[in-house]
Design a protein around this motif. Structure first.
Motif, PDB file in Angstrom:
ATOM      1  N   GLN A 237    -100.496  67.443 -30.206  1.00  0.00           N
ATOM      2  CA  GLN A 237     -99.616  67.273 -29.049  1.00  0.00           C
ATOM      3  C   GLN A 237     -99.624  65.811 -28.602  1.00  0.00           C
ATOM      4  O   GLN A 237    -100.676  65.214 -28.410  1.00  0.00           O
ATOM      5  N   PRO A 238     -98.449  65.171 -28.456  1.00  0.00           N
ATOM      6  CA  PRO A 238     -98.410  63.778 -28.003  1.00  0.00           C
ATOM      7  C   PRO A 238     -99.024  63.609 -26.618  1.00  0.00           C
ATOM      8  O   PRO A 238     -99.013  64.534 -25.796  1.00  0.00           O
ATOM      9  N   ALA A 239     -99.555  62.409 -26.373  1.00  0.00           N
ATOM     10  CA  ALA A 239    -100.124  62.115 -25.065  1.00  0.00           C
ATOM     11  C   ALA A 239     -99.050  62.154 -23.980  1.00  0.00           C
ATOM     12  O   ALA A 239     -99.305  62.607 -22.866  1.00  0.00           O
ATOM     13  N   TRP A 240     -97.853  61.663 -24.311  1.00  0.00           N
ATOM     14  CA  TRP A 240     -96.718  61.688 -23.376  1.00  0.00           C
ATOM     15  C   TRP A 240     -95.454  61.959 -24.173  1.00  0.00           C
ATOM     16  O   TRP A 240     -95.386  61.665 -25.370  1.00  0.00           O
ATOM     17  N   PRO A 241     -94.420  62.492 -23.547  1.00  0.00           N
ATOM     18  CA  PRO A 241     -93.151  62.650 -24.261  1.00  0.00           C
ATOM     19  C   PRO A 241     -92.569  61.284 -24.612  1.00  0.00           C
ATOM     20  O   PRO A 241     -92.659  60.345 -23.827  1.00  0.00           O
TER      21      PRO A 241
ATOM     22  N   ARG B  66    -100.527  60.660 -40.857  1.00  0.00           N
ATOM     23  CA  ARG B  66    -101.618  60.261 -39.962  1.00  0.00           C
ATOM     24  C   ARG B  66    -101.049  60.058 -38.566  1.00  0.00           C
ATOM     25  O   ARG B  66    -100.813  58.931 -38.131  1.00  0.00           O
ATOM     26  N   PRO B  67    -100.827  61.133 -37.820  1.00  0.00           N
ATOM     27  CA  PRO B  67    -100.194  61.022 -36.496  1.00  0.00           C
ATOM     28  C   PRO B  67    -101.028  60.171 -35.534  1.00  0.00           C
ATOM     29  O   PRO B  67    -102.255  60.162 -35.596  1.00  0.00           O
ATOM     30  N   TRP B  68    -100.326  59.483 -34.665  1.00  0.00           N
ATOM     31  CA  TRP B  68    -101.012  58.639 -33.685  1.00  0.00           C
ATOM     32  C   TRP B  68    -100.588  58.919 -32.249  1.00  0.00           C
ATOM     33  O   TRP B  68    -101.229  58.452 -31.313  1.00  0.00           O
ATOM     34  N   ALA B  69     -99.525  59.685 -32.038  1.00  0.00           N
ATOM     35  CA  ALA B  69     -98.956  59.825 -30.695  1.00  0.00           C
ATOM     36  C   ALA B  69     -99.894  60.506 -29.714  1.00  0.00           C
ATOM     37  O   ALA B  69     -99.744  60.374 -28.500  1.00  0.00           O
TER      38      ALA B  69
END
Length: 498
Positions: free
Chosen positions: A33-37, A487-490
């Motif tokens: 889940q991203p930290a913010w939209p 490698r997701p970073w969001a």
């Protein structure tokens, strides 16, 4: 740092590439889940009626007011106009209602442009703006203010004496990068999801690397309003810093020159990765032929290994030009620009600007240019033209599609290490080591991107840079989508955040 040869390029990169090229592609992990939209999701929520444009802008303003004292990313706010626009203007466009920042090297109608310098502290509000900046308005973005930049964008850190240092949200004692350092700090901290940035020698890619963001520098002549920019001295290009690849790709499609007569065939909206596998050159040494810091070696090795595990072919390569000489030539062109700016300020003031008006580094560049013999700049330009050609032929000569390298020689430095008050000769020596990877793409007019694929043990982001031939932004965006999925970073959030 010690100089190393191709043989001494650390057996590690060679071994990693060999192992990775032989490895089977691994399943991609699900994106956390991203930290913010991001901006795309924020605009979608507004369209779905889950929040209003006014609520999105008001929340961004509250975040800005709360974090400005800690980060100092903003040099001019436009909160009242932004709220009025969100409430009554009914923003239209793909990013309708999304809060945004414009970098303070560009005019934005109704706000002063101060260029990070004391010489412009009392500038009146701009009465007009470039069509490229107006494209942000047409996209529905709501500008809440101007983001901080170093004096005239000259340094790879945002520490102008006029406004004070912008701090990195991952470690407030460190630089957010430059010259788009205010934009990077604001996006990394979650104040706005995307922000305007520009790049004349690395100024999108450097803050992207320091702040854990995605940042793509477009080709020369790619964007709206750049049809007259055809020379190697047309170094600066415009785009944005974002947390997601899709935000960058969407804004790129909205702001590229897609009309008849454009310098380059339009890219359009790139919406995902390609199936084609690429041939990737791996470059580790900086322009001086020196190895980067161990953290940057590890970050670049990890990127090479991941790229190869995805089925791309990775081969070690070397710079296509004499790096040390190139950096000296580039600095002379930079100094010529400083001298031209200083002359304009002096004409307006009626006297030559001194240290009360311009920063020590700017004055040092003016002096560097003044001391250079008359034939120095034309000779440097001729060599840089050859460097641009060498870059362009480097790719087909080795059948490379892209080249992977570090963005910088170290992670984000402590504030003050490459700031404008460091003695000139000391600062120039530090800059040659620190920023040895990014300027060639500006001379060549080629696209390059910083992708946030690695964090150090101390929690500092380190970007990996991928570059291509002029006009090949589609290849970079498609690769970026693939890397983001692998490698997701969001989901990562810095210490100082909204």
């Amino acid at each position: 740092m010690s100089k190393i040869t191709r043989r001494g390029l650390a057996a590690a990169p060679v071994a990693l590439v060999a192992v990775a090229n032989a490895a089977a592609a691994k399943p991609r992990p699900a994106s956390p889940q991203p930290a913010w939209p991001d901006a795309t999701e924020t605009a979608a929520r507004i369209r779905r009626g889950e929040l209003t444009a006014a609520e999105a802008v008001e929340a961004a303003i509250q975040r800005a007011e709360r974090l400005q004292p800690a980060l100092n990313f903003l040099v001019n706010s436009d909160f009242d106009r932004a709220l009025a626009k969100a409430k009554t203007g009914a923003p239209q466009g793909a990013f309708a209602g999304v809060p945004f920042l414009v970098k303070d090297l560009n005019d934005y109608r109704g706000l002063p442009t101060r260029n990070g310098t004391r010489a412009a502290l009392h500038s009146p509000p701009a009465a007009s703006q470039a069509d490229y900046i107006s494209a942000f308005d047409r996209a529905g973005l709501v500008t809440i203010g101007k983001s901080a930049t170093p004096e005239f964008g000259f340094l790879p850190t945002t520490e102008p004496l006029a406004f004070g240092p912008t701090r990195n949200p991952w470690d407030p004692q460190r630089s957010s990068g430059g010259s788009s350092g205010g934009a990077a700090a604001a996006v990394a901290a979650g104040i706005v999801p995307i922000a305007h940035a520009s790049d004349g020698g690395g100024s999108i890619r450097i803050p992207a690397s320091n702040c854990g963001l995605f940042g793509l520098k477009p080709s020369r002549g790619r964007m709206i309003g750049t049809r007259g920019e055809t020379k190697i001295t047309d170094l600066g290009v415009e785009h944005a810093l974002s947390r997601s690849v899709r935000d960058s790709a969407a804004l790129f499609a909205l702001t590229e020159d897609a009309q008849p007569g454009a310098q380059l065939p339009p890219v359009g909206l790139v919406a995902g990765p390609a199936k084609r596998r690429l041939r990737v050159g791996l470059l580790m040494e900086n322009g001086l032929g020196h190895a980067p810091s161990p953290e940057v070696v590890a970050a670049t090795d990890a990127a090479a290994k991941m790229v190869a595990s995805l089925g791309h072919r990775v081969e070690i390569t070397q710079w296509p030009e004499d790096g040390a000489r190139f950096i000296d030539d580039f600095l002379l062109v930079w100094a010529a620009g400083a001298a031209e700016i200083a002359a304009g300020i002096g004409k307006a003031m009626g006297k030559a600007p001194d240290e009360t008006v311009l920063e020590p580094f700017t004055l040092g560049m003016v002096e560097m240019f003044r001391k250079a013999p008359p034939e120095a700049l034309p000779a440097a330009m001729q060599r840089l033209e050859a460097d641009a050609l060498a870059y362009d032929t480097w790719f087909p000569a080795h059948q490379f599609d892209v080249v992977l390298s570090p963005v910088l020689s170290t992670p984000a430095p402590l504030l003050g290490e490459v700031g404008p008050s460091v003695p000139f000769d000391t600062l120039v020596a530090r800059l040659k080591e620190y920023v040895g990877y990014t300027p060639l793409h500006n001379i060549a007019g080629a696209p390059a991107m910083s992708v946030p694929l690695y964090w150090t043990a101390a929690g500092l982001p380190v970007g990996a840079m991928f570059s291509a031939r002029r006009g090949q932004e589609r290849t970079l965006f498609e690769l970026a989508y693939e890397l983001e999925a692998a490698r997701p970073w969001a989901q990562r959030a810095p210490a100082v955040r909204a």
